[in-house]
Design an enzyme around this catalytic site. Structure first.
Site, short mmCIF file in Angstrom:
data_model
loop_
_atom_site.label_atom_id
_atom_site.label_comp_id
_atom_site.label_asym_id
_atom_site.label_seq_id
_atom_site.Cartn_x
_atom_site.Cartn_y
_atom_site.Cartn_z
N ARG A 255 0.86 -0.89 0.07
CA ARG A 255 0.12 -0.05 0.15
C ARG A 255 1.40 1.68 -0.18
NH1 ARG A 255 -3.09 -0.68 4.49
NH2 ARG A 255 -1.24 0.76 5.67
N TYR B 77 -13.67 22.12 -10.01
CA TYR B 77 -14.39 20.95 -10.16
C TYR B 77 -15.54 20.81 -9.16
CZ TYR B 77 -14.36 15.97 -11.19
OH TYR B 77 -14.33 14.09 -11.05
N ASP C 70 -5.35 22.31 -8.10
CA ASP C 70 -5.20 21.71 -9.38
C ASP C 70 -5.07 21.99 -10.87
OD1 ASP C 70 -7.05 20.20 -11.40
OD2 ASP C 70 -8.20 19.57 -9.98
N LYS D 293 -6.96 12.14 -16.34
CA LYS D 293 -7.31 13.10 -18.27
C LYS D 293 -5.94 13.12 -18.96
CE LYS D 293 -10.53 13.75 -15.99
NZ LYS D 293 -10.74 14.78 -14.59
#
Ligand SMILES: *Cc1c(COP(=O)(O)O)cnc(C)c1O
Length: 385
Positions: free
Chosen positions: A50, A103, A175, A200
């Site tokens: 992890r 967003y 962002d 993206k």
């Protein structure tokens, strides 16, 4: 090394992997040590799946190179990168300021999660830094930026926000998904954290979900530690694909930029288009800031259609050959969706009148894309608009 060279050469060492050009996919939960000494003295490099494997470390290194970061953290989605960053930097009693054109799911994190833990938020007009400054409170901890906002594309004066924030000891996060990290370097402008939805442009092929957090020295420990507390990690195959996407990121963006400009300029000439929202168009309201701070534009922009009748818009959209209707963007293919930007906004909530459309211009030949849209506009006009 120049940026293109870094994107090709950083994050890999063939001699450590049997000469393989790419770092292989390491699948790991357990990492075995053979002596008690080495078991008890683990570092993150050999702790647990992890916390990262060589596959993840390769991508972290590339993100650090791309964004000029001290440390990069890889999350299971862009929204995971957003929530991890906010949870790392804010605590009960803090106040957050965020751009109103950001967003929408970021607003869910602030309005519906952080609010339950005593963090308050206000949204500001991204083009009005003067008003933003008046909204700062003694308890303001973080200013969240997204420039341009990926629905209406207003560009924020990041250096002006950073100078106000630094003066008062307020952190800033941006962002940076729209620029792919190639065309805007928030950390070099003094922003503390730059996140991306690697879903993206970094992924670039519409087949992964991932987020990256690029941190400066001041925020690195707190964000890494919180990431480890929360466990929002990404799977090895997706990390491998994101790393592969990084190798061609710059050249893909170059083509998205070029094709996007061709389409934006064509759309401007169309009778049914009231407005084209593209920061690189000279008459776009915040164009000067884009020109000063960015070195290019991606393939995502908006336009306002002179029609709001759903059936008429359906006549246009249902017959498109190359434009898919779907969420997300940044893949090699073109997309087109209608949306209602004012609905999720606090201060920029005026209905613009026509139908807002968001277009992602892919890597197809722009002539084919124009022919497809032109046929769509003809269907729309034939329907009697
Ligand atoms: C898509 C997107 C995100 C969220 O990314 P996911 O990987 O879909 O969670 C965050 N910010 C922006 C600007 C986006 O477009």
């Amino acid at each position: 090394m120049k940026e293109e060279t870094k994107l090709v050469h950083a994050g890999r060492d063939p001699s450590a992997h049997h000469g393989n050009v790419n770092v292989p996919v390491h699948r790991a939960s357990t990492i075995i040590e053979t002596t008690l000494d080495s078991h008890l003295s683990r570092s993150r490099e050999n702790m647990y799946g992890r916390e990262g494997t060589p596959t993840v470390f390769a991508l972290e290194e590339l993100v650090c190179e791309l964004e000029g970061a001290t440390e990069a953290v890889i999350c299971g989605s862009g929204l995971g990168a957003i929530s991890t960053t906010i949870l790392a930097l804010c605590q009960a009693g803090d106040h957050v300021l965020a751009t109103d054109n950001a967003y929408q799911p970021l607003k869910n994190v602030l309005d519906n999660v952080l609010s339950r833990f005593g963090v308050t938020v206000d949204y500001f007009d991204p083009t009005d830094v003067t008003t933003m400054e008046t909204m700062i409170r003694p308890e303001t901890r973080l200013i969240w930026l997204e420039s341009p906002g990926t629905h209406t594309f207003e560009v924020t004066d990041i250096p002006a926000v950073v100078s106000i924030a630094r003066e008062r000891g307020i952190l800033t996060a941006a962002d940076n998904t729209w620029s792919g990290g190639v065309y805007l370097k928030p950390l070099s402008m003094g922003v503390d954290v730059s996140i991306q939805a690697a879903t993206k442009y970094i992924g670039g092929h519409s087949d992964i979900m991932m987020g990256t957090i690029a941190c400066n020295e001041e925020t690195a420990n707190q964000i890494r530690r919180t990431f480890n507390y929360l466990g929002n990690s990404a799977g090895p195959d997706d990390v491998y694909l994101a790393t592969r996407g990084m190798r061609t990121l710059s050249i893909r963006l170059e083509r998205h930029y070029k094709n996007g400009m061709v389409l934006a300029n064509w759309l401007k000439e169309q009778e049914l288009v009231l407005e084209v929202r593209h920061p690189a168009l000279p008459d776009f309201p915040t164009h000067d800031i884009w020109k000063r701070d960015f070195t290019g534009a991606s393939g995502l922009f908006g336009f306002l259609l002179d029609c709001t009748d759903r059936d008429v818009i359906a006549a246009m959209m249902d017959g498109l050959k190359y434009f898919g209707m779907g969420y997300s963007w940044g893949g090699y293919e073109s997309l087109l969706i209608p949306y209602q930007p004012h609905r999720n906004r606090t201060v920029m909530n005026t209905d613009p009148g026509g139908q807002s459309m968001r277009i992602h211009v892919g890597l197809e030949d722009p002539e084919d894309l124009i022919a497809d849209l032109a046929a769509g506009f003809e269907r729309l006009a034939a329907f009697g608009k």
